[in-house]
Write a protein that holds these residues in place. Structure first.
Motif, PDB file in Angstrom:
ATOM      1  N   GLY A  63      28.173   3.413  11.119  1.00 21.69           N
ATOM      2  CA  GLY A  63      27.141   4.954  11.681  1.00 21.69           C
ATOM      3  C   GLY A  63      26.360   5.550  10.889  1.00 21.69           C
ATOM      4  O   GLY A  63      25.639   6.052  11.563  1.00 21.69           O
ATOM      5  N   LEU A  64      25.816   4.642   9.549  1.00 19.28           N
ATOM      6  CA  LEU A  64      24.256   4.901   9.610  1.00 19.28           C
ATOM      7  C   LEU A  64      24.040   4.482  10.025  1.00 19.28           C
ATOM      8  O   LEU A  64      22.746   4.856   9.400  1.00 19.28           O
ATOM      9  CB  LEU A  64      24.315   4.715   7.873  1.00 19.28           C
ATOM     10  N   GLY A  65      22.847   4.047  11.249  1.00 20.07           N
ATOM     11  CA  GLY A  65      22.202   2.667  11.802  1.00 20.07           C
ATOM     12  C   GLY A  65      21.894   1.123  11.133  1.00 20.07           C
ATOM     13  O   GLY A  65      20.534   2.020  10.619  1.00 20.07           O
ATOM     14  N   LYS A  66      22.761   0.540  10.351  1.00 16.42           N
ATOM     15  CA  LYS A  66      22.295  -0.329  10.252  1.00 16.42           C
ATOM     16  C   LYS A  66      21.269  -1.095  10.904  1.00 16.42           C
ATOM     17  O   LYS A  66      20.497  -1.793  11.290  1.00 16.42           O
ATOM     18  CB  LYS A  66      22.836  -1.834   9.695  1.00 16.42           C
ATOM     19  N   THR A  67      21.116  -1.055  12.620  1.00 16.47           N
ATOM     20  CA  THR A  67      21.022  -1.406  13.672  1.00 16.47           C
ATOM     21  C   THR A  67      19.317  -1.224  13.647  1.00 16.47           C
ATOM     22  O   THR A  67      18.903  -2.185  13.514  1.00 16.47           O
ATOM     23  CB  THR A  67      21.362  -1.743  15.161  1.00 16.47           C
ATOM     24  N   VAL A  68      19.253   0.189  13.642  1.00 21.05           N
ATOM     25  CA  VAL A  68      17.600   0.894  13.610  1.00 21.05           C
ATOM     26  C   VAL A  68      17.406   0.166  12.523  1.00 21.05           C
ATOM     27  O   VAL A  68      16.290   0.017  12.484  1.00 21.05           O
ATOM     28  CB  VAL A  68      17.781   1.377  13.942  1.00 21.05           C
ATOM     29  N   ASP A  70       0.830  -0.924   0.077  1.00 19.12           N
ATOM     30  CA  ASP A  70      -0.044  -0.194   0.160  1.00 19.12           C
ATOM     31  C   ASP A  70       1.348   1.254   0.122  1.00 19.12           C
ATOM     32  O   ASP A  70       1.336   1.788   0.804  1.00 19.12           O
ATOM     33  CB  ASP A  70      -1.239  -0.043   1.204  1.00 19.12           C
ATOM     34  N   GLY A  71       1.384   1.542  -0.981  1.00 15.69           N
ATOM     35  CA  GLY A  71       2.350   2.425  -1.572  1.00 15.69           C
ATOM     36  C   GLY A  71       3.964   2.726  -0.272  1.00 15.69           C
ATOM     37  O   GLY A  71       3.744   1.381   0.673  1.00 15.69           O
ATOM     38  N   LEU A  72       4.690   3.443  -0.554  1.00 14.32           N
ATOM     39  CA  LEU A  72       5.829   3.044   0.289  1.00 14.32           C
ATOM     40  C   LEU A  72       5.243   3.501   2.299  1.00 14.32           C
ATOM     41  O   LEU A  72       4.509   3.896   2.133  1.00 14.32           O
ATOM     42  CB  LEU A  72       6.538   4.430   0.461  1.00 14.32           C
ATOM     43  N   LEU A  73       6.457   2.403   2.847  1.00  8.81           N
ATOM     44  CA  LEU A  73       6.110   2.220   4.070  1.00  8.81           C
ATOM     45  C   LEU A  73       6.440   4.045   4.749  1.00  8.81           C
ATOM     46  O   LEU A  73       7.659   4.310   4.611  1.00  8.81           O
ATOM     47  CB  LEU A  73       7.128   1.362   4.404  1.00  8.81           C
ATOM     48  N   GLN A  74       6.003   3.763   5.671  1.00  4.98           N
ATOM     49  CA  GLN A  74       5.966   4.927   7.021  1.00  4.98           C
ATOM     50  C   GLN A  74       6.946   4.527   8.140  1.00  4.98           C
ATOM     51  O   GLN A  74       7.235   3.412   8.560  1.00  4.98           O
ATOM     52  CB  GLN A  74       5.209   5.566   7.409  1.00  4.98           C
ATOM     53  N   GLN A  75       7.106   4.912   9.483  1.00  7.87           N
ATOM     54  CA  GLN A  75       7.697   4.528  10.408  1.00  7.87           C
ATOM     55  C   GLN A  75       6.536   3.657  10.999  1.00  7.87           C
ATOM     56  O   GLN A  75       5.717   4.233  10.911  1.00  7.87           O
ATOM     57  CB  GLN A  75       8.621   5.219  11.606  1.00  7.87           C
ATOM     58  N   PRO A  76       7.371   2.602  11.062  1.00  7.61           N
ATOM     59  CA  PRO A  76       6.429   1.548  12.183  1.00  7.61           C
ATOM     60  C   PRO A  76       5.708   1.588  13.478  1.00  7.61           C
ATOM     61  O   PRO A  76       6.983   2.808  14.257  1.00  7.61           O
ATOM     62  CB  PRO A  76       7.259   0.009  12.167  1.00  7.61           C
ATOM     63  N   LYS A  77       4.759   1.561  13.489  1.00 11.09           N
ATOM     64  CA  LYS A  77       3.692   1.700  14.592  1.00 11.09           C
ATOM     65  C   LYS A  77       4.648   1.656  15.963  1.00 11.09           C
ATOM     66  O   LYS A  77       3.779   2.046  17.195  1.00 11.09           O
ATOM     67  CB  LYS A  77       2.621   2.083  14.969  1.00 11.09           C
ATOM     68  N   LEU A  78       5.122   0.243  16.062  1.00  9.63           N
ATOM     69  CA  LEU A  78       5.262  -0.800  17.275  1.00  9.63           C
ATOM     70  C   LEU A  78       6.380   0.339  17.553  1.00  9.63           C
ATOM     71  O   LEU A  78       7.727  -0.297  18.878  1.00  9.63           O
ATOM     72  CB  LEU A  78       5.937  -1.708  16.732  1.00  9.63           C
ATOM     73  N   LEU A  79       7.577   1.225  16.957  1.00  9.87           N
ATOM     74  CA  LEU A  79       8.669   2.437  17.112  1.00  9.87           C
ATOM     75  C   LEU A  79       7.939   3.159  17.852  1.00  9.87           C
ATOM     76  O   LEU A  79       6.495   3.204  17.894  1.00  9.87           O
ATOM     77  CB  LEU A  79       9.594   2.520  16.387  1.00  9.87           C
ATOM     78  N   ASN A  80       9.642   3.511  19.301  1.00 10.44           N
ATOM     79  CA  ASN A  80       9.050   4.584  19.919  1.00 10.44           C
ATOM     80  C   ASN A  80       8.562   6.172  19.184  1.00 10.44           C
ATOM     81  O   ASN A  80       9.403   6.634  18.152  1.00 10.44           O
ATOM     82  CB  ASN A  80       9.779   4.609  20.699  1.00 10.44           C
ATOM     83  N   THR A  81       8.210   6.196  19.441  1.00  5.41           N
ATOM     84  CA  THR A  81       7.078   7.752  18.736  1.00  5.41           C
ATOM     85  C   THR A  81       8.152   9.118  18.672  1.00  5.41           C
ATOM     86  O   THR A  81       8.365   9.499  17.980  1.00  5.41           O
ATOM     87  CB  THR A  81       6.014   7.800  18.677  1.00  5.41           C
ATOM     88  N   LYS A  82       8.672   8.572  19.355  1.00  3.80           N
ATOM     89  CA  LYS A  82       9.482   9.516  20.410  1.00  3.80           C
ATOM     90  C   LYS A  82      11.038  10.133  19.065  1.00  3.80           C
ATOM     91  O   LYS A  82      11.760  10.378  19.493  1.00  3.80           O
ATOM     92  CB  LYS A  82      10.085   9.883  21.701  1.00  3.80           C
ATOM     93  N   LEU A  83      11.547   8.914  18.861  1.00  4.42           N
ATOM     94  CA  LEU A  83      12.725   8.320  17.954  1.00  4.42           C
ATOM     95  C   LEU A  83      11.429   8.710  16.726  1.00  4.42           C
ATOM     96  O   LEU A  83      10.968   7.995  16.096  1.00  4.42           O
ATOM     97  CB  LEU A  83      12.809   7.465  18.358  1.00  4.42           C
ATOM     98  N   ARG A  84      12.447   8.792  15.265  1.00  5.03           N
ATOM     99  CA  ARG A  84      12.261   8.937  14.072  1.00  5.03           C
ATOM    100  C   ARG A  84      13.345   8.902  13.343  1.00  5.03           C
ATOM    101  O   ARG A  84      14.652   8.668  13.577  1.00  5.03           O
ATOM    102  CB  ARG A  84      11.809  10.770  13.263  1.00  5.03           C
ATOM    103  N   LEU A  85      13.387   7.839  12.434  1.00  3.34           N
ATOM    104  CA  LEU A  85      14.224   7.745  11.209  1.00  3.34           C
ATOM    105  C   LEU A  85      14.566   8.428  10.305  1.00  3.34           C
ATOM    106  O   LEU A  85      13.587   9.163  10.238  1.00  3.34           O
ATOM    107  CB  LEU A  85      13.353   6.234  10.531  1.00  3.34           C
ATOM    108  N   LYS A  86      15.858   8.532  10.118  1.00  8.70           N
ATOM    109  CA  LYS A  86      16.272   9.562   9.498  1.00  8.70           C
ATOM    110  C   LYS A  86      15.608   9.140   7.932  1.00  8.70           C
ATOM    111  O   LYS A  86      15.050   7.725   7.247  1.00  8.70           O
ATOM    112  CB  LYS A  86      17.570   9.260   9.181  1.00  8.70           C
ATOM    113  N   PRO A  87      15.190   9.884   6.477  1.00  7.85           N
ATOM    114  CA  PRO A  87      14.657  10.214   5.447  1.00  7.85           C
ATOM    115  C   PRO A  87      16.019   8.333   4.535  1.00  7.85           C
ATOM    116  O   PRO A  87      15.033   7.319   4.258  1.00  7.85           O
ATOM    117  CB  PRO A  87      15.233  11.113   4.871  1.00  7.85           C
TER     118      PRO A  87
END
Length: 691
Positions: free
Chosen positions: A192-197, A149-166
């Motif tokens: 250092g680009l956040g592969k873990t995240v 359904d289109g391009l994904l946005q940040q999953p709701k299970l993730l902490n809303t106080k933290l945002r994924l970079k583009p």
């Protein structure tokens, strides 16, 4: 079910798993040992003649009984216009004709098997490449061709106080795209680009889509605590079970997992815990895993290892490798990675033998280029310069440290020792010339030149009177001290009040070109409010650096290979939170993987690693996501002054990297035993050449 009953059931399951594993090992041995070639080979000689007519020396040496000398003789007898001439030539060289031709047929069959697999892989790569290209161009019509359904946005299970970079959101969409195509992937973003995240976000997405797991994340022991922290920070709603601990603790965890007392979404563990014992292997072979994530995926670049074989046996519907290490120009490494992420495509005994060959031939070089093209659609690699315009600048400098007079005199004395030939029956004092010179270039106290003669004898006599050594004979004490360098003996003297008078003064402790630089540099950095990550390859060098920092009254922490895994994250937290701690001492190999040292802004590489990539990994611990200040990377190189070098030795400038590439390990260069410098454009003067 009682604990005892669970224990009996678990033992029975583990015994079944071990029997299955033994049977597979037996089948593998039988398969690898098959000889399925016909001895009557003369009916179809065309391929054989073509191969031998065009084969290089290296390719001929792949054949049984063919040495380099024999291969040269075969080439000298070319061309072979007819099969009888080839048979006659092999007979004259004393080579069993059937054996050689069996070897040719086997080699051609292996290459054909690889060609077939490459063709199959090419078809997969072509489809994937088209979809990935559209994704990277933000093609909104992609959802019409892929069930999403289109391009994904940040999953709701993730902490809303933290945002994924583009770019991390793009990585999430890329992972989802390949997952929908049932194509395994390698996320190869620069360190250092956040592969873990991105991996955590992808697991959260799978769970939101109804794939509740269990999913598996396999990491190195040194990064386990960091992964736990990232899971806790980004999502408290994910059920993460950490499978780690001693054997009794892991046994209880196995019972809870198999009895479904624990129903985790994600099992987080280490490479050692996955394959450490037959019980561990039995557990993970029994589980039906959703997604299996392998951190530091470059450890899987050699399919000949037991670790590779055992991890390949895990049953996971989808696999993801995370690695900040660029894919290398080795066919073995490239195909090992391809085989791991696509095991059903890359299988069979013929391919196994192809992978295990190490031969630099024109054919292999062509396959390297081909394999690199095939790997591209399955790898997403972004560099910091491409995606993090807001990341502070990184300035890299080389500081050339001239030897002190005392260091230079000892260096020349060491050269004389290395040049001496031992008498008949006498053991050579120094075996590894290159290493001995590297040690002297770093610091003279890594050798033993001070505690000699009368001073050494006096030290032994004083030690015989110490309570800790009263049970040892004088000969035993002498043998023990003879294995120590000057700094180790100095440290021993500092531990015993009666020996303090024999300890070294600061003028000798800091008598090296690099320490003279650090002695003046570190207080300036401290005064400016900078904090330092100071790397060395050698723990003995870290001991000396700790002595220097203590003398300068600068607070520091230390992490090396002997630091318990459980304490590493505590040290990192302490360094991040306590701004009064000026420096963090780290060994390059132990401290260059998966650590966050953004509290520092200066990286000092005391003795650069022969593999420049290890130093890059070390610097990436500081210059990474979360860094707010410009990062300065200093590499310390020991050298002489240019004028004195030319006047003394009359040498021209040498390109160090070219010397190393040519395998010139006999040439003695100051920089050579300090650093295999990464830039091929750097030219430095040699101190002495063995030629």
């Amino acid at each position: 079910m009682t604990n005892e009953e669970r224990k009996v059931v678990l033992e029975e399951k583990e015994e079944e798993d071990q029997q299955q594993e033994d049977e597979e090992d037996t089948n593998e041995v039988e398969e690898d040992g098959m000889e399925d070639y016909d001895e009557d080979l003369w009916e179809t000689p065309a391929n054989t003649l073509d191969f031998i007519a065009s084969a290089s020396l290296e390719e001929l040496c792949l054949l049984p009984r063919v040495t380099m000398e024999v291969a040269r003789k075969i080439i000298a007898l070319k061309p072979f216009s007819h099969q009888k001439y080839l048979k006659s030539a092999l007979d004259n060289l004393g080579l069993p004709v059937v054996t050689v031709l069996n070897g040719v047929y086997r080699l051609l069959a292996e290459r054909q098997a690889l060609n077939d697999v490459m063709a199959n892989c090419t078809a997969i790569a072509s489809t994937t490449r088209s979809l990935v290209t559209r994704l990277l161009k933000n093609d909104q019509t992609l959802s019409q061709d892929v069930e999403c359904d289109g391009l994904l946005q940040q999953p709701k299970l993730l902490n809303t106080k933290l945002r994924l970079k583009p770019y991390q959101l793009l990585g999430l969409n890329w992972l989802s795209l390949l997952h929908k195509q049932d194509v395994n992937a390698i996320l190869g973003d620069e360190m250092g680009l956040g592969k873990t995240v991105q991996a955590i976000a992808f697991l959260a997405h799978l769970i939101e889509e109804g794939e509740e797991g269990p999913h598996l994340v396999v990491v190195t022991a040194s990064t386990l605590a960091n992964w736990q922290r990232e899971f806790d920070s980004w999502s408290t709603d994910l059920e993460v079970l950490v499978y780690y601990g001693n054997q009794p603790e892991r046994r209880m965890l196995r019972c809870e997992i198999l009895d479904k007392i624990e129903r985790p979404n994600v099992i987080l563990t280490t490479y050692q815990c996955v394959i450490g014992t037959k019980e561990d292997r039995g557990l993970f072979r029994r589980l039906r895993l959703g997604c299996a994530v392998f951190d530091e995926g470059h450890v899987l670049k050699n399919m000949a290892t037991q670790r590779y074989r055992q991890l390949t046996a895990l049953r996971a519907r989808w696999r993801l490798l995370l690695t900040g290490t660029p894919v290398q120009n080795s066919l073995l490494e490239l195909l090992s990675l391809l085989r791991f992420i696509m095991p059903t495509v890359f299988s069979g005994p013929d391919l196994t033998r192809v992978f295990q060959q190490k031969c630099d031939t024109n054919w292999e070089r062509a396959q390297v280029d081909r394999a690199r093209q095939l790997v591209q659609p399955f790898i997403l690699r972004r560099l910091k310069t491409e995606v993090l315009e807001q990341l502070p600048v990184k300035l890299e400098e080389v500081e050339f440290c001239t030897m002190t007079n005392g260091q230079k005199n000892l260096y020349l004395k060491l050269l004389q020792k290395l040049a001496e030939k031992p008498a008949a029956g006498e053991k050579r004092e120094f075996n590894n010339t290159l290493m001995q010179l590297r040690k002297m270039a770093n610091h003279p106290l890594l050798h033993r030149f001070h505690y000699q003669g009368h001073l050494f004898t006096n030290l032994v006599l004083l030690l015989t009177k110490e309570p800790d050594y009263q049970e040892n004979s004088q000969v035993e004490i002498e043998e023990s001290l003879s294995l120590m360098n000057d700094f180790e003996i100095h440290s021993l003297c500092m531990e015993h009040p009666a020996l303090v008078k024999l300890s070294l003064p600061p003028s000798q402790l800091f008598d090296s070109g690099k320490f003279q630089f650090l002695y003046s540099c570190l207080p300036v950095l401290h005064g400016k409010g900078d904090r330092v990550a100071l790397f060395s390859q050698f723990t003995s060098m870290l001991n000396l650096l700790a002595c220097l920092l203590s003398h300068l009254h600068l607070r520091f922490l230390r992490l090396d290979g002997s630091t318990p895994v459980a304490e590493r994250q505590e040290l990192l937290d302490q360094f991040m939170e306590d701004t009064d701690i000026f420096a963090f001492l780290l060994s390059t190999r132990a401290g260059g993987l998966g650590l966050n040292l953004t509290a520092a802004s200066t990286v000092i590489i005391h003795d650069p690693d022969p593999n420049p990539h290890n130093d890059e990994q070390a610097a990436a611990r500081v210059h990474r996501l979360g860094q707010t200040r410009p990062v300065r990377v200093l590499r310390l190189i020991t050298t002489e002054t240019v004028e004195e070098n030319i006047e003394t030795h009359g040498r021209q400038k040498l390109n160090l990297q070219q010397e190393l590439d040519n395998g010139n390990n006999d040439a003695l260069h100051i920089v050579m035993y300090v650093s295999a410098f990464s830039s091929s454009t750097v030219t430095l003067l040699p101190l002495v050449s063995s030629s």
